[in-house]
Structures are given as structure tokens and as C-alpha cells.
Design a protein around this motif. Structure first.
Motif, short mmCIF file in Angstrom:
data_model
loop_
_atom_site.label_atom_id
_atom_site.label_comp_id
_atom_site.label_asym_id
_atom_site.label_seq_id
_atom_site.Cartn_x
_atom_site.Cartn_y
_atom_site.Cartn_z
N UNK A 50 12.41 3.40 -2.42
CA UNK A 50 12.81 4.74 -1.84
C UNK A 50 13.16 4.68 -0.60
N UNK A 51 13.94 5.51 -0.06
CA UNK A 51 14.26 5.85 1.13
C UNK A 51 13.39 7.09 1.74
N UNK A 52 12.27 6.76 2.38
CA UNK A 52 11.21 7.69 2.70
C UNK A 52 11.65 8.58 4.05
N UNK A 53 12.35 8.04 4.86
CA UNK A 53 12.83 8.43 6.10
C UNK A 53 14.20 8.89 6.35
N UNK A 109 0.73 -1.26 0.04
CA UNK A 109 0.12 0.01 -0.03
C UNK A 109 0.82 1.29 0.00
N UNK A 110 1.93 1.40 0.74
CA UNK A 110 2.91 2.32 0.64
C UNK A 110 3.53 2.68 -0.70
N UNK A 111 3.87 1.54 -1.60
CA UNK A 111 4.36 1.84 -2.80
C UNK A 111 3.33 2.24 -3.56
N UNK A 112 2.01 1.70 -3.50
CA UNK A 112 1.11 2.31 -4.17
C UNK A 112 0.78 3.64 -4.22
N UNK A 113 0.81 4.30 -2.80
CA UNK A 113 0.40 5.52 -2.60
C UNK A 113 1.34 6.31 -3.00
N UNK A 147 9.23 14.18 7.13
CA UNK A 147 9.32 12.86 5.92
C UNK A 147 8.54 13.76 4.58
N UNK A 148 8.92 13.32 3.89
CA UNK A 148 8.17 13.75 2.55
C UNK A 148 8.65 14.95 1.65
N UNK A 149 9.62 15.91 2.36
CA UNK A 149 9.89 16.95 1.72
C UNK A 149 11.01 16.74 0.97
N UNK A 150 11.78 15.62 0.98
CA UNK A 150 12.83 15.13 0.15
C UNK A 150 13.03 13.52 0.53
N UNK A 151 12.77 12.91 -0.71
CA UNK A 151 12.82 11.40 -0.85
C UNK A 151 13.71 11.24 -1.68
N UNK A 152 14.47 9.90 -1.25
CA UNK A 152 15.71 9.35 -2.13
C UNK A 152 15.26 8.14 -2.78
N UNK A 153 15.00 8.15 -4.16
CA UNK A 153 14.62 6.80 -4.65
C UNK A 153 15.96 6.07 -5.01
N UNK A 154 15.90 4.63 -5.00
CA UNK A 154 16.86 3.94 -5.02
C UNK A 154 16.56 2.82 -6.53
N UNK A 155 15.44 3.08 -7.09
CA UNK A 155 15.10 2.39 -8.12
C UNK A 155 14.34 3.06 -9.13
N UNK A 197 11.62 -3.80 4.37
CA UNK A 197 10.40 -4.13 3.72
C UNK A 197 9.95 -3.08 2.90
N UNK A 198 9.94 -1.98 3.80
CA UNK A 198 9.30 -0.69 3.07
C UNK A 198 10.26 -0.15 2.14
N UNK A 199 11.50 -0.25 2.18
CA UNK A 199 12.45 0.33 1.12
C UNK A 199 12.34 -0.39 0.06
N UNK A 200 12.27 -1.80 0.08
CA UNK A 200 12.28 -2.92 -1.12
C UNK A 200 10.79 -2.61 -1.94
N UNK A 201 9.79 -2.30 -1.30
CA UNK A 201 8.36 -2.19 -1.88
C UNK A 201 8.45 -0.91 -2.36
N UNK A 202 8.64 0.08 -1.87
CA UNK A 202 8.63 1.66 -2.42
C UNK A 202 9.73 1.87 -3.26
#
Length: 414
Positions: A142-145, A68-72, A406-414, A135-140
Motif C-alpha cells: 500500500x501507499x499509505x502516505x 508490524x505495519x503490514x500486520x496492523x 494519512x489514513x483517510x485514503x490509502x492506495x492499495x497496490x496489491x 520497504x514500507x510500500x512492499x511490506x504493506x
């Protein structure tokens, strides 16, 4: 020396920044996040606490939550709420709380530095919490935190940041609902970006994790898993993780207090009597007792506050032994209350100083807990000394405020 690099940050549109910004995932419950995000489809809690969009009885560590996190996150990108910068940038993040400001550099820090101890730790991590973030990083993807790092001041870095903020318009500037001011600048000039990278490589021998040990550890473990699948380019995003790095002179640590469910079979009177072997104990009545110096403690028991002063011989002068969290752990939590491992024992809980001593009273008076302890804050120099010595503090020793959003700057890994 510290290796950092700029990155293509995923950021909200300027007019949506205040609505997107969310407190770190681990400082509030799902119920609190759901309330905070109510009526706000832009809230980053839909990514960082995605269980708020699923049935209330959902296991917060289930795959459905991560999916759901990835979907959102994908939906926020598709809607144009979040947009990725076209070129790698650094970012400058200033927070102001109660008139005190701190300004940090948002950068991608090296996982290799973390593994080599150039990014220094002062706490152990828990495997279950690591797995949650993995699990959160792999699904999204992204490093959201954000991982909150500190370093000994470098005048050249401080001056460069001061010049940039004085000469450029912020990308975001707003005051959150808790009256903390947030201001973010984008550093997109290639010459300045290169100079920042160079200064850290030649002037900053190491950085210290102030807050975010589990986020850092999980980033390292995800990178290790990716590397095991095949060779990674040196500049692959997964080789780095999202950090904001602050000069030590600007930081303040708040107290991190403890509440315990029972007295381990002791009566209140018997417990007070046993305390007097290691502490001078003074009853101070109904007024909350906040410690004023090292080796002083406040204790709330049976509707009354007590002032405890540790006696000589209850602590040592080494970096760990001198800490008040160690004194309390050795002489009270372990010795009298039978709490051997604060990371796993369900009889103890931790209350950040931002909640005030009233929260300790509330937890005890409700009957949920039987005794509470208020501690004097650890200093930033104590944190550095412990990290430099290769030791770790007892769990939940430091509470930093203000918190990065969180949310102001996100680091995408994929």
C-alpha cells in the motif's frame, strides 16, 4: 499532459475518520506518534509509525517495523475499521487552517509521468529515506502516505470541484486536535470521474511536487522493481501513486528555518564580524526577528536576535541564485560554517515554520545548537520556476501547511 486515474480507495468508517487520521509519518518522532496514538487503537500511526508498537530500542528501519505495519494494516481491514471502495473513485479533500482553505483532488498519478518529468521535482532525495518508504510500500502492499502536488489553476477543474462539493454531502468532516478542519467528498459518478480524467489530460500540462519527494521517488522505484519481474497491465495499481493535487492559487508556503550545532571554530564575536562582509547586521535584542521580505534573515546567537540583510553581489537573479536558502547556504553555511552538503551534514537541522521562532530559541538556549537562522518563505511561483528550469532547491526549502492526514485514503497496490 497529466495522466491521473480514479482508484478504489481504502478508507475508514465515517464515525472513525477523526480517530484514524494521522499526520504524515515524517513530521513527528516515534515518541510524539506514540503519545498521539496512546489509547487509540484506530490511529493510523500504528501503520505509518508502527515502531510505536514495538520495543523502544527497535531500529525504525528494521524489517520488524515494516512487518508490524503490514500486520496492523491487515488487522484494521479485518476489523472493518478500513473498507475499500467497490468502484474506482476520485476524492476531494478540503483543509481549513486559520480561516484559509485549500481544496485538492485525490487521485492516482502516473509513475510514467514522474519518470518523464511531467510531474516536476524541486528537491533531491536521499537514498536512505527512499529505501525506508520502498520497504514500507512492499511490506504493506500500500501507499499509505500522500504526495502533495500543485498545478496552475484550470477554471474548468475548479468549477467542477466547486459544484460537486456544493451538491454532495461529505464522507468525512471533522476538526483535528490542532484545529485544522478536514473535509472529504467521494466522487463516484462515472460521468464526472471521466470528465476529471479528461480535463487533466487536455488542460494540465504538468504538476509539481510540493511535498513528498521521497514518497514519489519510492513509488517509482517499487514500480520499476515490479516491472522487472514481468509485464504489468497498463492499469496495474503499482503504475500509479497516491497524490492530492491542489491549484496553486490556494497554496501558501511557510518558512523553513535552520539551526547549527557550532560556529566552525569561530567565536560569536568573530562570526558576527565575518557576517558583515556579505550582510548588513543589526542587533535587535531579545525579541524574535521574523524576516519581512526576501533577502532578509533573522539570526539567534548568544541569547540575542539579529537582523541580517543580504548585500548586492551575494546573490544572482537566476531561479536558484535568488533564493534566500541559496544566499544563506553560499554565504553562511558553506563559506563560514563549513557545511558543504545540508542533506548529509549532522551539524545542521531544519525547523518547519509551523513550530514558530520560539522553537529556534529553545534549540539554541538548550545548548543543543549554537546558532539559528529564520528565513523568509519561498513563493509558489519560485518553486514552479525552479522546477520548470530543471533545477533543484537546496534541501528543506519549503514547508507547506496545513498537512494532509494519512489514513483517510490509502492506495492499495496489491
Amino acid at each position: 499532459m497529466a495522466i491521473i486515474q480514479p482508484f478504489k480507495g481504502l478508507r475508514p468508517l465515517p464515525n472513525l475518520a477523526a480517530q484514524v487520521a494521522a499526520k504524515p509519518y515524517d513530521v513527528l518522532s516515534a515518541a510524539e506518534a506514540k503519545e498521539a496514538a496512546h489509547g487509540n487503537p484506530y490511529s493510523y500511526y500504528h501503520v505509518s509509525k508502527s515502531e510505536i508498537d514495538l520495543p523502544e530500542n527497535i531500529d525504525s528501519h528494521s524489517q520488524a517495523v515494516y512487518d508490524k505495519a503490514a500486520e496492523n494494516l491487515r488487522a484494521m481491514i479485518a476489523a472493518g475499521t478500513l473498507v475499500q471502495d467497490a468502484i474506482p473513485c476520485y476524492y476531494i479533500y478540503k483543509l481549513v487552517m486559520d480561516g484559509r482553505s485549500q481544496t485538492g483532488l485525490v487521485a492516482a498519478s502516473s509513475v510514467a509521468d514522474y519518470n518523464a518529468g511531467i510531474i516536476k521535482k524541486h528537491e533531491f532525495t536521499r537514498p536512505d529515506k527512499e529505501l525506508d518508504r520502498i520497504n514500507h510500500i512492499k511490506a504493506t502492499q500500500a501507499q499509505t502516505g500522500n504526495v502533495f502536488l500543485a498545478y496552475n489553476d484550470v477554471p474548468e477543474v475548479n468549477s467542477l470541484i466547486d459544484r460537486w462539493t456544493a451538491q454532495h454531502t461529505p464522507a468525512y468532516e471533522f476538526t483535528a486536535e490542532d484545529n485544522i478542519q478536514h473535509t472529504v467528498w467521494v466522487v463516484d459518478d462515472a460521468n464526472v470521474v471521466n470528465e476529471i480524467t479528461r480535463l487533466f489530460q487536455v488542460k494540465v500540462p504538468c504538476t509539481y511536487i510540493a511535498d513528498g519527494h521521497h514518497r514519489a521517488a519510492s513509488a517509482g522505484l517499487v514500480q520499476k522493481e515490479y516491472a522487472a519481474k514481468g509485464s504489468l497491465a497498463a492499469d496495474a495499481p503499482v503504475n500509479y501513486f497516491l497524490t492530492t493535487i491542489f491549484p496553486a492559487s490556494q497554496l501558501a508556503i511557510m518558512d523553513y528555518n535552520r539551526v547549527v550545532k557550532d560556529l566552525n571554530g569561530h567565536t560569536p564575536a568573530g562570526f558576527l564580524s565575518l557576517l558583515q562582509y556579505d550582510f548588513d547586521v543589526f542587533e535587535v535584542g531579545h525579541t524574535p526577528k521574523k524576516p519581512n521580505a526576501l533577502h532578509e534573515f533573522g539570526m539567534y546567537l548568544g541569547g540575542r536576535w539579529y537582523h541580517l540583510i543580504a548585500r548586492e553581489g551575494t546573490y544572482t537573479t537566476d531561479p536558484i541564485g535568488v533564493l534566500d536558502v541559496t544566499i544563506l547556504s553560499n554565504n553562511v553555511l558553506d563559506k563560514l560554517l563549513g557545511i558543504k552538503d545540508q542533506r548529509t551534514d549532522k551539524r545542521i537541522d531544519f525547523v518547519g515554520g509551523i513550530r514558530g521562532l520560539g522553537e529556534l530559541v529553545k534549540r539554541v538556549d538548550s545548548g543543543e545548537m549554537q546558532v539559528a537562522f529564520a528565513l523568509y518563505p519561498v513563493t509558489i511561483q519560485q518553486l514552479f520556476d525552479i522546477a520548470d528550469s530543471g533545477n533543484v532547491m537546496p534541501p528543506k526549502s519549503t514547508w507547506f501547511e496545513p498537512k494532509l492526514r494519512d489514513g483517510l485514503i490509502t492506495h492499495l497496490i496489491g
